[in-house]
Design a protein around this motif. Structure first.
Motif, PDB file in Angstrom:
ATOM      1  N   PHE A 163       0.847  -1.194   0.000  1.00  0.00           N
ATOM      2  CA  PHE A 163       0.000   0.000   0.000  1.00  0.00           C
ATOM      3  C   PHE A 163       0.880   1.241   0.000  1.00  0.00           C
ATOM      4  N   LYS A 164       0.449   2.265  -0.710  1.00  0.00           N
ATOM      5  CA  LYS A 164       1.011   3.601  -0.564  1.00  0.00           C
ATOM      6  C   LYS A 164      -0.053   4.455   0.107  1.00  0.00           C
ATOM      7  N   PHE A 165       0.366   5.230   1.112  1.00  0.00           N
ATOM      8  CA  PHE A 165      -0.579   6.077   1.827  1.00  0.00           C
ATOM      9  C   PHE A 165      -0.183   7.543   1.705  1.00  0.00           C
ATOM     10  N   GLY A 173       0.486  -5.412   4.111  1.00  0.00           N
ATOM     11  CA  GLY A 173      -0.707  -5.797   4.843  1.00  0.00           C
ATOM     12  C   GLY A 173      -1.583  -6.712   4.025  1.00  0.00           C
ATOM     13  N   TYR A 174      -2.689  -7.095   4.615  1.00  0.00           N
ATOM     14  CA  TYR A 174      -3.621  -8.013   3.961  1.00  0.00           C
ATOM     15  C   TYR A 174      -4.912  -7.289   3.600  1.00  0.00           C
ATOM     16  N   VAL A 175      -5.457  -7.628   2.415  1.00  0.00           N
ATOM     17  CA  VAL A 175      -6.805  -7.195   2.054  1.00  0.00           C
ATOM     18  C   VAL A 175      -7.540  -8.362   1.409  1.00  0.00           C
ATOM     19  N   ARG A 176      -8.838  -8.281   1.435  1.00  0.00           N
ATOM     20  CA  ARG A 176      -9.663  -9.306   0.811  1.00  0.00           C
ATOM     21  C   ARG A 176      -9.406  -9.362  -0.685  1.00  0.00           C
ATOM     22  N   HIS A 177      -9.598 -10.528  -1.237  1.00  0.00           N
ATOM     23  CA  HIS A 177      -9.249 -10.797  -2.638  1.00  0.00           C
ATOM     24  C   HIS A 177      -9.837  -9.770  -3.612  1.00  0.00           C
ATOM     25  N   GLU A 178     -11.080  -9.386  -3.398  1.00  0.00           N
ATOM     26  CA  GLU A 178     -11.749  -8.505  -4.351  1.00  0.00           C
ATOM     27  C   GLU A 178     -11.187  -7.087  -4.359  1.00  0.00           C
ATOM     28  N   PHE A 179     -10.270  -6.771  -3.412  1.00  0.00           N
ATOM     29  CA  PHE A 179      -9.670  -5.437  -3.355  1.00  0.00           C
ATOM     30  C   PHE A 179      -8.182  -5.448  -3.705  1.00  0.00           C
ATOM     31  N   LEU A 180      -7.691  -6.567  -4.240  1.00  0.00           N
ATOM     32  CA  LEU A 180      -6.262  -6.717  -4.504  1.00  0.00           C
ATOM     33  C   LEU A 180      -5.763  -6.023  -5.761  1.00  0.00           C
ATOM     34  N   ASN A 181      -6.643  -5.589  -6.642  1.00  0.00           N
ATOM     35  CA  ASN A 181      -6.185  -4.963  -7.885  1.00  0.00           C
ATOM     36  C   ASN A 181      -5.368  -3.708  -7.611  1.00  0.00           C
ATOM     37  N   GLN A 182      -4.226  -3.602  -8.319  1.00  0.00           N
ATOM     38  CA  GLN A 182      -3.348  -2.449  -8.146  1.00  0.00           C
ATOM     39  C   GLN A 182      -4.110  -1.156  -8.429  1.00  0.00           C
ATOM     40  N   GLY A 183      -3.942  -0.172  -7.546  1.00  0.00           N
ATOM     41  CA  GLY A 183      -4.611   1.111  -7.710  1.00  0.00           C
ATOM     42  C   GLY A 183      -5.930   1.237  -6.975  1.00  0.00           C
ATOM     43  N   THR A 184      -6.405   0.133  -6.377  1.00  0.00           N
ATOM     44  CA  THR A 184      -7.652   0.191  -5.609  1.00  0.00           C
ATOM     45  C   THR A 184      -7.499   1.159  -4.429  1.00  0.00           C
ATOM     46  N   THR A 185      -8.459   2.039  -4.265  1.00  0.00           N
ATOM     47  CA  THR A 185      -8.408   3.020  -3.187  1.00  0.00           C
ATOM     48  C   THR A 185      -8.853   2.390  -1.876  1.00  0.00           C
ATOM     49  N   VAL A 186      -8.065   2.624  -0.832  1.00  0.00           N
ATOM     50  CA  VAL A 186      -8.387   2.113   0.508  1.00  0.00           C
ATOM     51  C   VAL A 186      -8.141   3.226   1.524  1.00  0.00           C
ATOM     52  N   LYS A 187      -8.507   2.946   2.787  1.00  0.00           N
ATOM     53  CA  LYS A 187      -8.241   3.913   3.849  1.00  0.00           C
ATOM     54  C   LYS A 187      -7.744   3.188   5.089  1.00  0.00           C
TER      55      LYS A 187
END
Length: 304
Positions: free
Chosen positions: A231-233, A270-284
């Protein structure tokens, strides 16, 4: 940071891994047979001058420890992380009475020092030690195995040849930039092996081993429920922070975090659920925005 620059900007850095990692010698005519039944990779591919990555899994396909294995006279040398060393040693030692299979913990006898950076090969050319090419930073590098009594003199020789001693804090930055997980921090016994991004440590063509059925079943299913990623924050985050989706749903957690001088950005594993693994997906992470980023963050001279 002079030591960071030495590794990342074309020089070389020396890191003593003797206490942060452990070493186990396995010998005997049945060493290959017994070890192959305990690890995810095919030990028949182990050689004398390159590490074979492997994992010791449980029957449930969960992680006991990620290791590196090299072939030695009459057997194998297993390199572990300190946090998983005792568990790996215990797992191997269960088979001591099963045949011609001998196990000895040589952590306190054999030191492990690594030189990392584009000039690593030049720096180590006059050193007397067992040399294995390896990266811990995404840069070119070599692991040096020697007697523990020779570490100080060898380190002095490496520094005289132009290497900078790398501090533990700097090494942690380099490790995270390289996307290398650490046992007890980024992975542990709660993780299924396939979650940990250690794909090169698994053979899908070798014979039976402990936990194989679960690992193969997950592989054929297509994916794990969550997986280690980068992740980049926009600002610094803490290890252990909860990761949420844009709509506020909890989808993962941060396991390691630092500031990358190379990328000029806070980064994390870190870990995220499979459906959010695509590069560039926005997270918080809390109020801090970030994006899912492909590992490794830094592809240094090791990849050239």
């Amino acid at each position: 940071m002079i030591d960071y620059q030495a590794v990342r900007e074309g020089g070389a850095g020396v890191i003593d891994l003797s206490t942060s990692r452990g070493r186990i010698r396995v010998t005997g005519s049945e060493a290959t047979q017994f070890l192959n039944g305990l690890i995810t990779n095919d030990i028949k591919n182990a050689t004398e001058n390159s590490w074979l990555p492997a994992v010791f899994p449980t029957v449930q396909g969960r992680l006991i420890g990620a290791v590196r294995i090299v072939s030695i006279e009459s057997g194998f040398l297993i390199d572990t992380e300190s946090a998983s060393h005792d568990a790996v040693l215990k797992t191997i030692s269960l088979f001591l009475l099963a045949g011609d299979f001998h196990v000895s913990d040589v952590t306190n006898e054999m030191a492990l020092v690594t030189v990392q950076g584009k000039r690593a090969g030049e720096v180590i050319k006059d050193v007397t030690a067992s040399v294995i090419r390896a990266t811990h930073t995404g840069e070119d590098g070599y692991d040096l195995l020697t007697d523990v009594n020779h570490v100080s003199s060898m380190t002095g020789q490496l520094v005289s040849a132009g290497a900078q001693v790398v501090s533990p804090a700097t090494f942690e930055i380099l490790r995270i930039e390289a996307g290398i997980p650490r046992h007890g921090q980024d992975m542990d016994e709660s993780n299924v092996v396939l979650e940990t991004n250690l794909d090169d440590a698994i053979s899908y063509t070798k014979g039976c081993y402990l936990g194989q059925e679960i690992i193969i079943r997950i592989k054929h299913r297509g994916h794990v429920a969550k997986k280690l990623t980068g992740f980049k924050f926009d600002a610094a985050v803490e290890s252990g922070a909860t990761i949420t989706s844009e709509d506020g749903k909890e989808i993962g957690r941060v396991t390691s975090a630092t500031y990358s001088p190379k990328l000029e950005s806070p980064i994390a594993l870190g870990y995220v659920r499979h459906e959010f693994l695509n590069q560039g997906t926005t997270v918080k992470a809390g109020d801090i925005s970030g994006t899912v980023t492909e590992l490794p963050f830094v592809r240094g001279s090791w990849y050239e």
